[in-house]
Scaffold this motif. Structure first.
Motif, PDB file in Angstrom:
ATOM      1  N   GLU A 137      -4.747   8.256  -1.949  1.00 53.83           N
ATOM      2  CA  GLU A 137      -4.815   7.290  -3.043  1.00 53.83           C
ATOM      3  C   GLU A 137      -4.887   8.058  -4.363  1.00 53.83           C
ATOM      4  O   GLU A 137      -5.254   9.230  -4.388  1.00 53.83           O
ATOM      5  CB  GLU A 137      -6.041   6.384  -2.875  1.00 53.83           C
ATOM      6  CG  GLU A 137      -5.982   5.509  -1.632  1.00 53.83           C
ATOM      7  CD  GLU A 137      -4.746   4.598  -1.576  1.00 53.83           C
ATOM      8  OE1 GLU A 137      -4.264   4.169  -2.636  1.00 53.83           O
ATOM      9  OE2 GLU A 137      -4.256   4.341  -0.456  1.00 53.83           O
ATOM     10  N   HIS A 138      -4.557   7.393  -5.439  1.00 53.19           N
ATOM     11  CA  HIS A 138      -4.553   8.066  -6.736  1.00 53.19           C
ATOM     12  C   HIS A 138      -5.961   8.082  -7.300  1.00 53.19           C
ATOM     13  O   HIS A 138      -6.549   7.032  -7.525  1.00 53.19           O
ATOM     14  CB  HIS A 138      -3.596   7.347  -7.678  1.00 53.19           C
ATOM     15  CG  HIS A 138      -2.258   7.123  -7.064  1.00 53.19           C
ATOM     16  ND1 HIS A 138      -1.419   8.163  -6.766  1.00 53.19           N
ATOM     17  CD2 HIS A 138      -1.641   6.002  -6.623  1.00 53.19           C
ATOM     18  CE1 HIS A 138      -0.327   7.684  -6.195  1.00 53.19           C
ATOM     19  NE2 HIS A 138      -0.441   6.377  -6.078  1.00 53.19           N
ATOM     20  N   SER A 183       2.183   8.534  -2.331  1.00 53.09           N
ATOM     21  CA  SER A 183       1.140   9.564  -2.320  1.00 53.09           C
ATOM     22  C   SER A 183       1.540  10.782  -3.142  1.00 53.09           C
ATOM     23  O   SER A 183       0.734  11.338  -3.877  1.00 53.09           O
ATOM     24  CB  SER A 183       0.830   9.976  -0.888  1.00 53.09           C
ATOM     25  OG  SER A 183       0.245   8.885  -0.209  1.00 53.09           O
ATOM     26  N   GLY A 185      -0.619   4.116 -11.096  1.00 56.83           N
ATOM     27  CA  GLY A 185      -0.803   3.159 -10.010  1.00 56.83           C
ATOM     28  C   GLY A 185       0.258   2.068 -10.036  1.00 56.83           C
ATOM     29  O   GLY A 185       0.967   1.886 -11.039  1.00 56.83           O
ATOM     30  N   ARG A 206      -3.127  -3.418  -0.638  1.00 53.56           N
ATOM     31  CA  ARG A 206      -3.817  -2.560  -1.586  1.00 53.56           C
ATOM     32  C   ARG A 206      -5.005  -3.330  -2.148  1.00 53.56           C
ATOM     33  O   ARG A 206      -4.863  -4.471  -2.576  1.00 53.56           O
ATOM     34  CB  ARG A 206      -2.868  -2.159  -2.719  1.00 53.56           C
ATOM     35  CG  ARG A 206      -3.420  -1.081  -3.633  1.00 53.56           C
ATOM     36  CD  ARG A 206      -2.543  -0.916  -4.844  1.00 53.56           C
ATOM     37  NE  ARG A 206      -1.195  -0.465  -4.516  1.00 53.56           N
ATOM     38  CZ  ARG A 206      -0.860   0.804  -4.304  1.00 53.56           C
ATOM     39  NH1 ARG A 206      -1.773   1.744  -4.369  1.00 53.56           N
ATOM     40  NH2 ARG A 206       0.382   1.135  -4.027  1.00 53.56           N
ATOM     41  N   THR A 213      -1.226   9.823   3.713  1.00 51.55           N
ATOM     42  CA  THR A 213      -1.410   8.967   2.546  1.00 51.55           C
ATOM     43  C   THR A 213      -2.640   9.371   1.745  1.00 51.55           C
ATOM     44  O   THR A 213      -3.724   9.525   2.305  1.00 51.55           O
ATOM     45  CB  THR A 213      -1.566   7.504   2.999  1.00 51.55           C
ATOM     46  OG1 THR A 213      -0.358   7.127   3.656  1.00 51.55           O
ATOM     47  CG2 THR A 213      -1.808   6.574   1.824  1.00 51.55           C
ATOM     48  N   PRO A 258       0.807  -1.222   0.000  1.00 52.64           N
ATOM     49  CA  PRO A 258       0.000   0.000   0.000  1.00 52.64           C
ATOM     50  C   PRO A 258       0.841   1.273   0.000  1.00 52.64           C
ATOM     51  O   PRO A 258       2.026   1.257   0.310  1.00 52.64           O
ATOM     52  CB  PRO A 258      -0.801  -0.113   1.298  1.00 52.64           C
ATOM     53  CG  PRO A 258      -0.011  -1.009   2.167  1.00 52.64           C
ATOM     54  CD  PRO A 258       0.793  -1.912   1.285  1.00 52.64           C
ATOM     55  N   ASN A 259       0.177   2.376  -0.357  1.00 48.25           N
ATOM     56  CA  ASN A 259       0.863   3.666  -0.432  1.00 48.25           C
ATOM     57  C   ASN A 259       1.577   4.053   0.852  1.00 48.25           C
ATOM     58  O   ASN A 259       2.649   4.646   0.819  1.00 48.25           O
ATOM     59  CB  ASN A 259      -0.137   4.768  -0.779  1.00 48.25           C
ATOM     60  CG  ASN A 259      -0.376   4.845  -2.283  1.00 48.25           C
ATOM     61  OD1 ASN A 259       0.161   4.032  -3.031  1.00 48.25           O
ATOM     62  ND2 ASN A 259      -1.172   5.792  -2.708  1.00 48.25           N
ATOM     63  N   CYS A 306      -7.544   5.594 -10.157  1.00 47.23           N
ATOM     64  CA  CYS A 306      -6.854   4.302 -10.271  1.00 47.23           C
ATOM     65  C   CYS A 306      -7.704   3.211  -9.630  1.00 47.23           C
ATOM     66  O   CYS A 306      -8.132   3.331  -8.487  1.00 47.23           O
ATOM     67  CB  CYS A 306      -5.486   4.380  -9.596  1.00 47.23           C
ATOM     68  SG  CYS A 306      -4.609   2.809  -9.542  1.00 47.23           S
ATOM     69  N   CYS A 351      -6.667  -0.007  -9.370  1.00 54.17           N
ATOM     70  CA  CYS A 351      -5.750  -1.103  -9.013  1.00 54.17           C
ATOM     71  C   CYS A 351      -6.371  -2.073  -8.004  1.00 54.17           C
ATOM     72  O   CYS A 351      -6.255  -3.282  -8.145  1.00 54.17           O
ATOM     73  CB  CYS A 351      -4.503  -0.526  -8.344  1.00 54.17           C
ATOM     74  SG  CYS A 351      -3.048  -0.562  -9.351  1.00 54.17           S
ATOM     75  N   GLY A 352      -6.991  -1.506  -6.978  1.00 52.67           N
ATOM     76  CA  GLY A 352      -7.549  -2.328  -5.902  1.00 52.67           C
ATOM     77  C   GLY A 352      -8.553  -3.342  -6.427  1.00 52.67           C
ATOM     78  O   GLY A 352      -8.529  -4.518  -6.056  1.00 52.67           O
TER      79      GLY A 352
END
Ligand code: SF4
Lengths: 366, 75
Positions: free
Chosen positions: A310-311, A99, A343, A276, A308, A69-70, A314, A316-317
Motif C-alpha cells: 500500500e502507499h 504497488s 493514491g 480498498r 502488493t 484494490p492494488n 495515503c 484513501c481507505g
C-alpha cells in the motif's frame, strides 16, 4: 433536450437552498453520496455552498476506480508486461498507481495498453488482433457489469477465443451495509446513485431504511436534482418518516432494468470481494460462471504478480469510508496531485481527492 | 468512468442504434432495452443504452419541485 435548463435553474437552486435550511433547522445532519458522478457534480456545481453548515455532505465509496484494490492493478500491470497480451481498459485506470507501477508507465516501456470507451470496443480489438490475448479490465458497479456481460456473451457466441476479462466488478449494497454498520460514521441519509439504480431498481436500499433507519433518495445528477434529493432526505429525517424515495423517476423505474440484470446473472455470480478501504466483503463482487470461464483472464492467463504494497501515507481507505476528508491527508496537494497521483482517489475525476483538488480550493465549504 | 449521458436515438438497426450527443453521432447497443423508438432519449453508459429518459416524468419532477417551492415561506 427539453427541461435541461430548468434542472440547472439557479433560482430554483437558491429557493431549494432556503427551503433546506428552513426544514433542517438547527439539526446536525450527515448525508453521504455513494456515486462518483454525484461527487463530481457536487463539486462542479458548488452544491455545498447551497447547504447550511449543519448539513454535512460526505463522499462514500462510489468511484469504481478508487475502490479497486492494488492487487487487481498489480495483476493488470503483470499482464501488460507479457508480449502476447493486449490490455484494453477504460481510460481512468491508466494512471492509477499499483504497488510499484501503473499501466501508463508500462505503456511508456512498450506495453500494448489501449484505452477503450466500451467493452464492445475491446471485443473488436480481439477480432483484429487474433494473435494477441486481449485482456479487458472489467471494473465498475451495477451500471457497468451489464455491458461487460454483453461483450462476454458476444465473444462466447462468436467464438472469439482470445478475448478475456479480468473481472473486478463490485456490487454496491453489501458495501453500504459495511458503511452503516460502522459506529464511527453516524449517517442519517444516503443520496443513492441514479445510474446504479437504473439497473438495480430502488428495492436494493430498502434494508437501509427498514433495518438501519437511513433515509434513502435515488437522485439525478443536475444541481436541482441533488438539492431536491437533499430536501427530500432532510424532510424524511425531520418528520421521522424514513423510507426509500425516487427523485430520478425520469430515468429510474422502480423495478430498474430486469433485462440487464438477467444478462449479468447469466454470465456472473456474486462472490466475496476486496474493496480498498473496506476490506473483504461477502457477496460484494462478481466472478465468471463456469460456462463462460474460457473468457476469464485469471483462469486462463498466468502472470507473475508482484507482492502488493500500500502507499505509505495515503488515507484513501478512510476517505472512501467517509471518516476522513482529503484535507486530512498530509500528502494532499503536496506530493499527491492529479499529475502525480499517489493514491487512486486522486486519479479518477470521480475520486474524492481529485474533486477536492480541482474544485475544492475555490469553495469555502470544502 | 461511471459517466452515463443522455443521447437522442437517430436510427435503429436491430439491437444497434445510432445516437446523437451534442451534434456528434455514435453507435450504441440497444439490447438492454425494449421498445426504444427513434427520437427517444436514452441514458448511455460504456456504449450501451441503460434506460429510456421519460419526458413525462422529467416534467412531473419539475412540477413537484415548483409546487414545493411555491409553498415555501417568503424570505
Ligand atoms: S490525497 Fe493522495 S495520498 Fe492522500 S488520500 Fe488522497 S489519493 Fe491518497
Amino acid at each position: 433536450m427539453k427541461h435541461l435548463d430548468e434542472y440547472r435553474n439557479a433560482e430554483f437552486c437558491q429557493d431549494l437552498s432556503r427551503e433546506i435550511a428552513r426544514v433542517a433547522g438547527r439539526r446536525e445532519i450527515a448525508l453521504m453520496e455513494v456515486c462518483g458522478t454525484h461527487t463530481m457534480a457536487i463539486f462542479q456545481h458548488g452544491i455545498k455552498d447551497f447547504l447550511p453548515p449543519n448539513v454535512n455532505l460526505l463522499s462514500g465509496p462510489g468511484c469504481p476506480v478508487c475502490v479497486t484494490p492494488n492487487a487487481y492493478l498489480d495483476r493488470a500491470v503483470a499482464y501488460s508486461r507479457q508480449d502476447d497480451v493486449l490490455l484494453a481498459t477504460f481510460g481512468d485506470m491508466l494512471r492509477v498507481p499499483g504497488s510499484s507501477s501503473s499501466l501508463i508507465e508500462e505503456r511508456g516501456r512498450g506495453a500494448d495498453v489501449r484505452m477503450v470507451y466500451s467493452p464492445a470496443d475491446a471485443l473488436e480489438l480481439a477480432k483484429s488482433y487474433v494473435h494477441k490475448k486481449v485482456v479487458f479490465l472489467g471494473i465498475g458497479f451495477e451500471t457497468t457489469s451489464p455491458s461487460v456481460a454483453a461483450a462476454i456473451v458476444d465473444a462466447h457466441e462468436q467464438g472469439v477465443k482470445n478475448f478475456f476479462v479480468l473481472v473486478g466488478h463490485k456490487i454496491l449494497p453489501p458495501a453500504l451495509k459495511v458503511l452503516v454498520d460502522d459506529d464511527q460514521l453516524r449517517l442519517h441519509g444516503l443520496i443513492c446513485p441514479g445510474h446504479v439504480s437504473a439497473i438495480t431498481g430502488c428495492g436494493i436500499y430498502e434494508f437501509l431504511a427498514r433495518d438501519h433507519g437511513i433515509a434513502c433518495v435515488v437522485s439525478g445528477f443536475e444541481p436541482t436534482d441533488i438539492l431536491q434529493s437533499v430536501l427530500m432526505l432532510i424532510t424524511q429525517i425531520v418528520q421521522e418518516h424514513i423510507r426509500v424515495q425516487n427523485q430520478y423517476r425520469r430515468v429510474v423505474p422502480d423495478e430498474g432494468n430486469p433485462r440487464a440484470r438477467e444478462l449479468v446473472e447469466e454470465v456472473f455470480q456474486p462472490k466475496e470481494s476486496p474493496w480498498r478501504g473496506l476490506g473483504n466483503i461477502p457477496d460484494s463482487g462478481l466472478v465468471m460462471r463456469s460456462s463462460y470461464m474460457d473468457h476469464d483472464a485469471e483462469a486462463n492467463i498466468t502472470a507473475q504478480v508482484e507482492r502488493t504494497v500500500e502507499h505509505a501515507g495515503c488515507i484513501c481507505g478512510l476517505i472512501l469510508r467517509g471518516l476522513k476528508t482529503p484535507r486530512d491527508c498530509s500528502l494532499f496537494a503536496r506530493s499527491c496531485t492529479p499529475e502525480h497521483p499517489v493514491g487512486a482517489c486522486m486519479v479518477s475525476s470521480e475520486g474524492t481527492c481529485a474533486a477536492h483538488f480541482r474544485y475544492g480550493r475555490f469553495s469555502n465549504s470544502a | 468512468m461511471c459517466i452515463s449521458v443522455p443521447m437522442k436515438v437517430l436510427e435503429i438497426k436491430g439491437q444497434r442504434g445510432i445516437a446523437d450527443i451534442g451534434g456528434m453521432s455514435r453507435e450504441i447497443d440497444l439490447r438492454l432495452l425494449s421498445q426504444v423508438k427513434v427520437g427517444d432519449y436514452v441514458i448511455v453508459h460504456a456504449g450501451f443504452a441503460l434506460q429510456r429518459l421519460d419526458q413525462n416524468e422529467a416534467e412531473e419532477t419539475l412540477s413537484l419541485l415548483r409546487e414545493v417551492l411555491a409553498h415555501e415561506a417568503p424570505g
